[in-house]
Design an enzyme around this catalytic site. Structure first.
Site, mmCIF file in Angstrom:
data_model
loop_
_atom_site.group_PDB
_atom_site.id
_atom_site.type_symbol
_atom_site.label_atom_id
_atom_site.label_comp_id
_atom_site.label_asym_id
_atom_site.label_seq_id
_atom_site.Cartn_x
_atom_site.Cartn_y
_atom_site.Cartn_z
ATOM 1 N N LEU A 22 37.642 109.140 -92.101
ATOM 2 C CA LEU A 22 38.507 107.562 -91.798
ATOM 3 C C LEU A 22 37.805 107.311 -89.902
ATOM 4 O O LEU A 22 37.962 106.258 -90.103
ATOM 5 C CB LEU A 22 39.839 107.006 -92.902
ATOM 6 C CG LEU A 22 40.562 107.909 -93.910
ATOM 7 C CD1 LEU A 22 41.658 108.002 -94.585
ATOM 8 C CD2 LEU A 22 39.557 107.012 -94.414
ATOM 9 N N GLY A 23 38.431 108.910 -89.929
ATOM 10 C CA GLY A 23 38.364 107.993 -88.103
ATOM 11 C C GLY A 23 38.205 109.259 -87.002
ATOM 12 O O GLY A 23 38.798 110.596 -87.468
ATOM 13 N N GLY A 25 39.585 110.626 -83.246
ATOM 14 C CA GLY A 25 40.565 109.921 -81.998
ATOM 15 C C GLY A 25 40.531 111.268 -80.895
ATOM 16 O O GLY A 25 39.282 112.241 -81.232
ATOM 17 N N PHE A 27 41.691 113.377 -80.330
ATOM 18 C CA PHE A 27 42.359 114.736 -79.902
ATOM 19 C C PHE A 27 42.404 115.533 -81.928
ATOM 20 O O PHE A 27 42.913 116.573 -81.441
ATOM 21 C CB PHE A 27 44.487 114.388 -80.349
ATOM 22 C CG PHE A 27 44.295 113.896 -78.078
ATOM 23 C CD1 PHE A 27 44.700 114.654 -77.596
ATOM 24 C CD2 PHE A 27 44.856 112.918 -78.341
ATOM 25 C CE1 PHE A 27 44.850 113.849 -76.219
ATOM 26 C CE2 PHE A 27 45.305 112.015 -77.262
ATOM 27 C CZ PHE A 27 45.206 113.081 -76.133
ATOM 28 N N GLY A 28 41.848 114.875 -82.447
ATOM 29 C CA GLY A 28 41.594 115.208 -83.213
ATOM 30 C C GLY A 28 41.124 114.264 -84.378
ATOM 31 O O GLY A 28 40.403 113.020 -84.239
ATOM 32 N N VAL A 30 40.863 112.294 -88.126
ATOM 33 C CA VAL A 30 42.015 111.196 -89.402
ATOM 34 C C VAL A 30 40.865 111.543 -90.980
ATOM 35 O O VAL A 30 40.257 110.874 -91.495
ATOM 36 C CB VAL A 30 42.271 109.919 -89.011
ATOM 37 C CG1 VAL A 30 42.884 109.432 -90.426
ATOM 38 C CG2 VAL A 30 42.607 110.091 -87.820
ATOM 39 N N ASP A 137 49.435 101.582 -76.690
ATOM 40 C CA ASP A 137 47.672 101.637 -76.829
ATOM 41 C C ASP A 137 47.162 100.324 -77.923
ATOM 42 O O ASP A 137 46.290 100.344 -78.696
ATOM 43 C CB ASP A 137 47.212 102.724 -77.117
ATOM 44 C CG ASP A 137 45.560 103.147 -77.431
ATOM 45 O OD1 ASP A 137 44.801 102.442 -76.246
ATOM 46 O OD2 ASP A 137 46.108 103.915 -78.195
HETATM 47 P P1 ATP Z 1 41.701 107.011 -80.861
HETATM 48 O O1 ATP Z 1 41.484 108.243 -79.777
HETATM 49 O O2 ATP Z 1 41.118 105.911 -81.220
HETATM 50 O O3 ATP Z 1 43.232 106.408 -79.924
HETATM 51 P P2 ATP Z 1 44.019 109.034 -82.633
HETATM 52 O O4 ATP Z 1 43.377 110.479 -82.502
HETATM 53 O O5 ATP Z 1 44.978 108.430 -81.331
HETATM 54 O O6 ATP Z 1 42.280 107.953 -81.752
HETATM 55 P P3 ATP Z 1 43.941 106.811 -84.943
HETATM 56 O O7 ATP Z 1 44.565 105.985 -83.950
HETATM 57 O O8 ATP Z 1 46.067 107.350 -85.321
HETATM 58 O O9 ATP Z 1 43.724 108.519 -83.613
HETATM 59 O O10 ATP Z 1 43.302 106.783 -85.743
HETATM 60 C C1 ATP Z 1 41.960 107.354 -85.610
HETATM 61 C C2 ATP Z 1 41.208 105.981 -86.572
HETATM 62 O O11 ATP Z 1 41.731 106.574 -88.201
HETATM 63 C C3 ATP Z 1 41.760 105.052 -86.649
HETATM 64 O O12 ATP Z 1 41.080 103.477 -85.629
HETATM 65 C C4 ATP Z 1 41.411 104.329 -88.291
HETATM 66 O O13 ATP Z 1 39.979 103.959 -88.607
HETATM 67 C C5 ATP Z 1 41.862 105.488 -88.845
HETATM 68 N N1 ATP Z 1 43.045 105.725 -89.493
HETATM 69 C C6 ATP Z 1 44.006 105.852 -88.677
HETATM 70 N N2 ATP Z 1 45.390 105.965 -89.334
HETATM 71 C C7 ATP Z 1 45.473 105.570 -90.680
HETATM 72 C C8 ATP Z 1 45.514 104.879 -91.977
HETATM 73 N N3 ATP Z 1 47.163 104.868 -91.379
HETATM 74 N N4 ATP Z 1 45.017 104.769 -93.536
HETATM 75 C C9 ATP Z 1 43.833 104.746 -92.798
HETATM 76 N N5 ATP Z 1 42.722 104.880 -91.658
HETATM 77 C C10 ATP Z 1 43.608 104.993 -90.741
#
Ligand code: ATP
Length: 327
Positions: A22-23, A25, A27-28, A30, A137
């Site tokens: 789904l994404g 980020g 640190f890893g 999703v 954030d």
């Molecule tokens: P970033 O570097 O973008 O801040 P991160 O590692 O902190 O990312 P998240 O922002 O929590 O991670 O999640 C990354 C992506 O995954 C989000 O932008 C979103 O598209 C998707 N995502 C995260 N949590 C959910 C969820 N609970 N349901 C659906 N999609 C999600």
């Protein structure tokens, strides 16, 4: 429920769909996943632990999420530790990023919709602040829709969130300058109003499609943030009410003590009497067109960064020995 980090075997408890990402980020990754015992659809946020600092941050995310139980904040169900990562199991929402939804060809955005979205973001922030947590954030990509057609939104990504510490300063080492509050750019103390600034930026963008402080480069953007001058003269603001502009003006204030709190936002006229306004606030916003352009540029930038990084890596690995790399 309160989640305690445990080291139980992931594969016996969850089915993580590694093909369905789904994404990605900082640190890893999703992924979508299913809890085997219940069939519940969840999201697995896999945080890779490469050094003790990563672990500290992941534990902080667990700790913060444990304190937050609200319908406009994504909920955590479980957290497991493996040899190389900490995996957070989160409530899954299927509607995707709010701004992606807004730019959809089949979607029409009115100011009323914006009020409904912003009110919910405020409800989430207000609860979080009452729990003494700062998100730090808040930006468009961290606001997601629960479903593809409904209007409910939730705040995600508590990776930088923390309990309010009066004298804490936040160093900016990553992230996009266009959403940073002046006190963050200045490496000053962060506090509840820091999140309120971000809400101002999100609202400005939702209503106009324009990023209020974006410059041609990061330095210019940060200077724009520090000057904190917002104007509503751009064409997309033509259809926007004075109440909305007043709301934004009371958030995008350089001195953080001057900004509205989340509670005050919820009492602000712009976010009240929605049922009454629904009868007349149906003018379409012009922000969609601008927002589409913005999102296209963002996608392009991300691809560009990903491709150049991959190319650089290819070049390095084919022409340089490891010894030179380590120099
Ligand atoms: P970033 O570097 O973008 O801040 P991160 O590692 O902190 O990312 P998240 O922002 O929590 O991670 O999640 C990354 C992506 O995954 C989000 O932008 C979103 O598209 C998707 N995502 C995260 N949590 C959910 C969820 N609970 N349901 C659906 N999609 C999600």
């Amino acid at each position: 429920r309160h989640v305690t980090l445990r080291s139980d075997d992931v594969t016996t408890l969850f089915d993580i769909n590694l093909d369905d990402m789904l994404g990605g980020g900082r640190f890893g990754d999703v992924h979508k996943c299913t809890e085997k015992a219940t069939g519940l659809q969840l999201v697995a946020k896999v945080i890779k632990i490469q050094d003790p600092k990563d672990k500290e941050m992941a534990l902080n995310e667990v700790d913060v999420m444990n304190q937050l139980h609200h319908q406009n904040l994504i909920q955590m169900f479980d957290a497991l530790e493996t040899s190389s990562s900490i995996i957070l199991f989160l409530e899954y929402v299927e509607g995707g990023e709010l701004f992606e939804r807004i730019i959809d060809e089949n979607y029409t955005l009115t100011e009323m919709d914006a009020m409904v979205f912003v009110r919910q973001i405020c409800e989430g922030i207000s609860y979080m602040h009452r729990m003494y947590v700062l998100h730090l954030d808040l930006k468009p990509e961290n606001i997601v829709c629960v479903s593809q057609t409904g209007h409910m939104v939730k705040i995600i990504d508590f990776g930088l969130a923390r309990r309010y510490k009066p004298r804490e300063k936040l160093r900016i080492s990553f992230g996009t300058p266009e959403f940073l509050a002046p006190e963050v750019v200045n490496f000053d103390c962060v506090s509840f109003p820091t999140d309120m600034w971000s809400l101002g930026v999100i609202t400005y963008m939702m209503l106009s499609g324009l990023s209020p402080f974006l410059g041609d480069n990061d330095t210019e953007t940060m200077n724009n943030v520090l000057s904190s001058e917002v104007d509503f003269n751009e064409e997309p603001f033509e259809n926007v009410s004075d109440e909305a502009k007043e709301f934004i003006s009371n958030l995008l204030i350089r001195d953080k003590s001057g900004r509205l709190s989340a509670g005050q936002c919820l009492r602000h006229p712009w976010l009240n009497d929605l049922a009454e306004k629904a009868k007349r606030c149906n003018r379409l916003l012009k922000s969609q067109i601008e927002l589409r352009k913005y999102m296209m540029r963002r996608r392009w930038k991300r691809n560009f960064i990903a491709v150049t990084a991959a190319n650089r890596f290819k070049k390095i690995s084919s022409s340089t020995s490891l010894a030179t790399l380590e120099m």
